[in-house]
Design an enzyme around this catalytic site. Structure first.
Site, PDB file in Angstrom:
ATOM      1  N   LYS A   1      12.620  31.592 -40.552  1.00 48.35           N
ATOM      2  CA  LYS A   1      11.373  32.351 -40.655  1.00 48.35           C
ATOM      3  C   LYS A   1      10.450  31.699 -41.668  1.00 48.35           C
ATOM      4  CE  LYS A   1      10.833  34.336 -44.022  1.00 48.35           C
ATOM      5  NZ  LYS A   1      10.928  34.981 -45.350  1.00 48.35           N
TER       6      LYS A   1
ATOM      7  N   ASP B   1      14.542  41.137 -44.388  1.00 44.42           N
ATOM      8  CA  ASP B   1      13.955  40.259 -43.365  1.00 44.42           C
ATOM      9  C   ASP B   1      14.643  40.395 -42.014  1.00 44.42           C
ATOM     10  OD1 ASP B   1      11.954  39.126 -44.903  1.00 44.42           O
ATOM     11  OD2 ASP B   1      13.197  37.459 -45.594  1.00 44.42           O
TER      12      ASP B   1
END
Length: 289
Positions: A10, A136
């Site tokens: 990410k 996350d």
């Protein structure tokens, strides 16, 4: 039946910290993006109990590892028994880099276990489990490009980047724990300076130059990371449309519209980086190979 999944890293194209939230967390507003820098997780029934093996001997294979914690959370939620199950994690995403490698791998574990044990959990249920493991993780389960609010659990899908977008990612030798990064940010006493809405508008317009200009990270003003600053300056002087630290650092990502420029930048970075690569945006999270 052996199951193998690829787990995308990410990037934070923006990361705004809006203040402290209940429970000791921080209220975030961020644009997150999946890229094709991936780890691989293989699930193989067999052996005795639940066991995790990792290609990186520096990483724990016990309950401190987010993959193991995600597996425990899955079995606790479903009431299923793992029987004998071996998980093998092959690492490519560097640690303490702000690239959500741990959460990406844990997301793959949840997707893989849901498939392997025919649990039939919905994406919302997987996100509910995932949020108990890492902030996350909800984004890592969904992937693509999204605006993330709260701890990271409030997700709004955003348009994909233009096809010519290419990123260069580089990390210095030093890492940074998320906990320490937030402690340093809190000590800095900064007022929020939001940039995420600017990024959302640029993505909506499909304007690559504006996307690069809007890249930002609130941690950059408080973390003592001259090595990351050096990488960012090399990227910008190499023609990047924008460059910013990702997550709580220490990796820096930069956006290019030209792969040749990105390759030249990568060559300039290697003497100053412990890790560097070219990466392209993805429109998905973990995928079964």
């Amino acid at each position: 039946m052996t199951l193998t999944l690829r787990t995308p890293a990410k990037l934070n194209l923006t990361l705004d910290i809006l203040g402290e939230a209940p429970g000791g967390y921080h209220e975030l507003d961020s644009v997150m993006l999946s890229v094709d820098l991936c780890d691989t997780l293989t699930l193989t029934p067999g052996g005795a109990g639940l066991r995790l093996f990792c290609s990186d001997p520096a990483l724990t294979s016990g309950e401190d590892n987010l993959v193991f914690r995600a597996a425990l959370a899955f079995f606790a939620h479903t009431g299923l028994s793992p029987g004998g199950l071996e998980l093998y994690l092959t690492k490519q995403i560097p640690e303490q880099a702000g690239l959500a490698g741990g959460c990406a791998d844990a997301a793959a574990a949840l997707v893989g276990l849901n498939e392997l044990y025919s649990a039939g959990l919905t994406r919302s249920q997987l996100i509910e489990i995932g949020l108990t493991v890492g902030s996350d993780l909800p984004f890592c389960l969904i992937g693509g490009c999204a605006r993330a609010g709260g701890r990271g659990e409030r997700l709004t899908t955003l348009p994909a980047l233009p096809n010519d977008a290419v990123f260069v990612i580089a990390k210095p030798a030093r890492g940074m724990s998320t906990r320490l990064a937030f402690e340093l940010y809190d000590r800095g006493g900064l007022q929020p300076q939001p940039h995420t809405q600017e990024m959302v508008s640029a993505l909506g317009a499909g304007d690559l130059a504006a996307i690069g200009k809007a890249m930002s990270n609130a941690f950059e003003k408080v973390l003592p990371l001259p090595e990351s600053d050096k990488l960012r300056q090399i990227m910008l002087t190499s023609g990047a449309l924008g460059a910013a630290m990702t997550g709580s650092g220490t990796s820096v990502s930069s956006l290019f519209a030209d792969e040749a420029q990105a390759t030249t930048c990568l060559e300039k970075l290697w003497p100053h980086a412990d890790f560097a690569c070219i990466a392209r945006p993805l429109t998905h999270g973990p995928t079964i190979v």
